[in-house]
Motif scaffolding. Structure first.
Motif, mmCIF file in Angstrom:
data_model
loop_
_atom_site.group_PDB
_atom_site.id
_atom_site.type_symbol
_atom_site.label_atom_id
_atom_site.label_comp_id
_atom_site.label_asym_id
_atom_site.label_seq_id
_atom_site.Cartn_x
_atom_site.Cartn_y
_atom_site.Cartn_z
ATOM 1 N N LYS A 1 0.812 -1.215 0.000
ATOM 2 C CA LYS A 1 0.000 0.000 0.000
ATOM 3 C C LYS A 1 0.846 1.267 0.000
ATOM 4 C CE LYS A 1 -3.824 -1.930 2.730
ATOM 5 N NZ LYS A 1 -4.522 -1.846 4.036
ATOM 6 N N TYR A 2 1.885 1.268 0.837
ATOM 7 C CA TYR A 2 2.578 2.524 1.101
ATOM 8 C C TYR A 2 4.053 2.543 0.713
ATOM 9 C CZ TYR A 2 -1.594 3.167 3.948
ATOM 10 O OH TYR A 2 -2.889 3.268 4.368
ATOM 11 N N GLY A 3 4.632 1.382 0.487
ATOM 12 C CA GLY A 3 6.077 1.357 0.320
ATOM 13 C C GLY A 3 6.578 1.473 -1.099
ATOM 14 N N GLN A 4 5.714 1.263 -2.069
ATOM 15 C CA GLN A 4 6.201 1.152 -3.435
ATOM 16 C C GLN A 4 5.740 2.272 -4.362
ATOM 17 O OE1 GLN A 4 4.920 -2.693 -4.759
ATOM 18 N NE2 GLN A 4 6.108 -3.817 -3.238
ATOM 19 N N VAL A 5 4.789 3.068 -3.933
ATOM 20 C CA VAL A 5 4.206 4.065 -4.828
ATOM 21 C C VAL A 5 4.354 5.458 -4.227
ATOM 22 C CG1 VAL A 5 2.126 4.809 -6.033
ATOM 23 C CG2 VAL A 5 2.529 2.373 -5.644
ATOM 24 N N GLN A 6 4.976 6.367 -4.973
ATOM 25 C CA GLN A 6 5.095 7.743 -4.512
ATOM 26 C C GLN A 6 3.752 8.453 -4.617
ATOM 27 O OE1 GLN A 6 8.273 9.491 -6.843
ATOM 28 N NE2 GLN A 6 9.716 9.158 -5.179
ATOM 29 N N MET A 7 3.587 9.477 -3.795
ATOM 30 C CA MET A 7 2.368 10.267 -3.853
ATOM 31 C C MET A 7 2.339 11.072 -5.147
ATOM 32 S SD MET A 7 2.015 11.650 0.069
ATOM 33 C CE MET A 7 0.308 12.158 -0.128
ATOM 34 N N THR A 8 1.175 11.153 -5.746
ATOM 35 C CA THR A 8 0.986 11.957 -6.951
ATOM 36 C C THR A 8 0.159 13.192 -6.604
ATOM 37 O OG1 THR A 8 -1.071 10.836 -7.554
ATOM 38 C CG2 THR A 8 1.001 9.865 -8.361
ATOM 39 N N SER A 9 0.117 14.141 -7.525
ATOM 40 C CA SER A 9 -0.668 15.350 -7.283
ATOM 41 C C SER A 9 -2.147 15.015 -7.137
ATOM 42 C CB SER A 9 -0.456 16.357 -8.417
ATOM 43 O OG SER A 9 -0.831 15.806 -9.664
ATOM 44 N N HIS A 10 -2.616 14.000 -7.861
ATOM 45 C CA HIS A 10 -4.030 13.625 -7.750
ATOM 46 C C HIS A 10 -4.331 13.033 -6.382
ATOM 47 C CE1 HIS A 10 -7.771 11.261 -8.627
ATOM 48 N NE2 HIS A 10 -8.067 12.410 -9.184
ATOM 49 N N GLU A 11 -3.425 12.204 -5.873
ATOM 50 C CA GLU A 11 -3.627 11.648 -4.535
ATOM 51 C C GLU A 11 -3.649 12.762 -3.496
ATOM 52 O OE1 GLU A 11 -1.548 8.644 -1.248
ATOM 53 O OE2 GLU A 11 -0.669 8.849 -3.245
ATOM 54 N N ILE A 12 -2.715 13.700 -3.612
ATOM 55 C CA ILE A 12 -2.668 14.809 -2.657
ATOM 56 C C ILE A 12 -3.933 15.656 -2.756
ATOM 57 C CG2 ILE A 12 -1.437 16.921 -2.031
ATOM 58 C CD1 ILE A 12 1.135 15.555 -3.012
ATOM 59 N N ALA A 13 -4.424 15.866 -3.969
ATOM 60 C CA ALA A 13 -5.619 16.695 -4.159
ATOM 61 C C ALA A 13 -6.821 16.127 -3.417
ATOM 62 C CB ALA A 13 -5.930 16.828 -5.646
ATOM 63 N N LEU A 14 -6.880 14.814 -3.278
ATOM 64 C CA LEU A 14 -7.999 14.189 -2.574
ATOM 65 C C LEU A 14 -8.018 14.558 -1.094
ATOM 66 C CD1 LEU A 14 -7.846 10.649 -4.219
ATOM 67 C CD2 LEU A 14 -9.651 12.353 -4.530
ATOM 68 N N ARG A 15 -6.901 15.058 -0.579
ATOM 69 C CA ARG A 15 -6.835 15.471 0.820
ATOM 70 C C ARG A 15 -7.420 16.866 1.049
ATOM 71 N NH1 ARG A 15 -2.202 13.220 4.085
ATOM 72 N NH2 ARG A 15 -1.596 11.274 3.089
ATOM 73 N N PHE A 16 -7.647 17.602 -0.028
ATOM 74 C CA PHE A 16 -8.050 19.002 0.118
ATOM 75 C C PHE A 16 -9.310 19.317 -0.701
ATOM 76 C CE2 PHE A 16 -3.403 18.775 0.627
ATOM 77 C CZ PHE A 16 -3.285 19.283 1.920
ATOM 78 N N PRO A 17 -10.421 18.653 -0.390
ATOM 79 C CA PRO A 17 -11.644 18.899 -1.174
ATOM 80 C C PRO A 17 -12.164 20.326 -1.045
ATOM 81 C CG PRO A 17 -12.125 17.583 0.785
ATOM 82 C CD PRO A 17 -10.630 17.656 0.673
ATOM 83 N N ARG A 18 -11.965 20.949 0.115
ATOM 84 C CA ARG A 18 -12.449 22.322 0.298
ATOM 85 C C ARG A 18 -11.531 23.320 -0.403
ATOM 86 N NH1 ARG A 18 -13.144 19.274 4.677
ATOM 87 N NH2 ARG A 18 -15.227 19.146 5.624
ATOM 88 N N PHE A 19 -10.226 23.130 -0.251
ATOM 89 C CA PHE A 19 -9.287 24.037 -0.905
ATOM 90 C C PHE A 19 -9.397 23.969 -2.424
ATOM 91 C CE2 PHE A 19 -5.895 24.504 2.661
ATOM 92 C CZ PHE A 19 -6.626 25.556 3.192
ATOM 93 N N SER A 20 -9.788 22.819 -2.964
ATOM 94 C CA SER A 20 -9.895 22.694 -4.420
ATOM 95 C C SER A 20 -10.931 23.658 -4.980
ATOM 96 C CB SER A 20 -10.255 21.252 -4.808
ATOM 97 O OG SER A 20 -11.568 20.923 -4.385
ATOM 98 N N GLN A 21 -11.883 24.065 -4.148
ATOM 99 C CA GLN A 21 -12.886 25.051 -4.563
ATOM 100 C C GLN A 21 -12.561 26.440 -4.006
ATOM 101 O OE1 GLN A 21 -17.037 23.570 -4.205
ATOM 102 N NE2 GLN A 21 -16.112 21.692 -3.438
ATOM 103 N N PHE A 22 -12.154 26.470 -2.753
ATOM 104 C CA PHE A 22 -11.932 27.738 -2.059
ATOM 105 C C PHE A 22 -10.808 28.564 -2.685
ATOM 106 C CE2 PHE A 22 -9.293 29.866 1.175
ATOM 107 C CZ PHE A 22 -10.195 30.784 1.692
ATOM 108 N N LEU A 23 -9.660 27.952 -2.926
ATOM 109 C CA LEU A 23 -8.508 28.712 -3.412
ATOM 110 C C LEU A 23 -8.729 29.302 -4.809
ATOM 111 C CD1 LEU A 23 -5.521 26.588 -2.049
ATOM 112 C CD2 LEU A 23 -6.392 28.769 -1.187
#
Length: 202
Positions: free
Chosen positions: A76-98
């Protein structure tokens, strides 16, 4: 796809959409593709290449989402680097607010606000939300601190992500200053203008 699914599980834990709901919707889309590929419901849903493989692809993705939960920690966590899309899922409010407030032609930086301080811009935003602050602002404060923690106060990284991926901004302030100020302004407003959520015991 692995990093995106990991992001979906993270969002699920944070009271976002359930991975089971997403998996079920993919199965529903697969069935519609099979029965009526030209349906209006599929207008904005991408098809596979070749298109006739779309139902199978969506079923495979649906199964993968549910199976991911049983993978090893390394898988799950050891083989795949974070992508911008994965990070974007952490900020649903900022995706609209900013973008709305601090993107190009944003409300908080338009001609009427061009000489306003960042504090005044934040105050204007809070005033627009009031009196529904308890249902809209705490999540923004939380995402502010999550951004600082995730990007480890790296201004360049935050600027590249929130400006380029979200097409947002932070006014005249750096993100490293803007996020704490936004969060604290929200906290101060809630403390001043709204009663405590939990009444004190006698």
């Amino acid at each position: 796809m692995a990093s995106t699914v990991r992001g979906l599980y993270y969002a699920d834990k944070g009271a976002g959409r359930s991975v089971h709901e997403i998996s079920a919707q993919l199965l529903r889309a697969a069935e519609i593709f099979r029965v009526d590929p030209g349906a209006d419901a599929l207008k904005h849903i991408p098809a596979a290449v070749p298109p006739e493989q779309t139902p199978n692809v969506y079923r495979d993705i649906s199964a993968y989402i549910l199976d991911w939960g049983s993978f090893s920690l390394e898988g799950k966590y050891g083989q795949v680097q974070m992508t911008s899309h994965e990070i974007a899922l952490r900020f649903p409010r900022f995706s609209q607010f900013l973008p709305i407030y601090f993107g190009q032609d944003g409300v908080a930086i338009d001609d009427d606000m061009q000489f306003a301080s960042i504090e005044e811009s934040i105050s204007m935003i809070i005033e627009e939300v009031h009196p529904l602050c308890m249902w809209n602002l705490p999540g923004l404060a939380a995402e502010s601190y999550e951004a600082l923690a995730l990007f480890q106060n790296d201004e360049d990284a935050m600027d590249r992500f929130f400006s380029q991926v979200f097409s947002g901004g932070s006014g005249a302030a750096d993100f490293v200053d803007f996020f704490p100020l936004l969060a604290q302004s929200i906290i101060d407003h809630l403390a001043t203008a709204h009663p405590p959520v939990w009444p004190k015991r006698d």
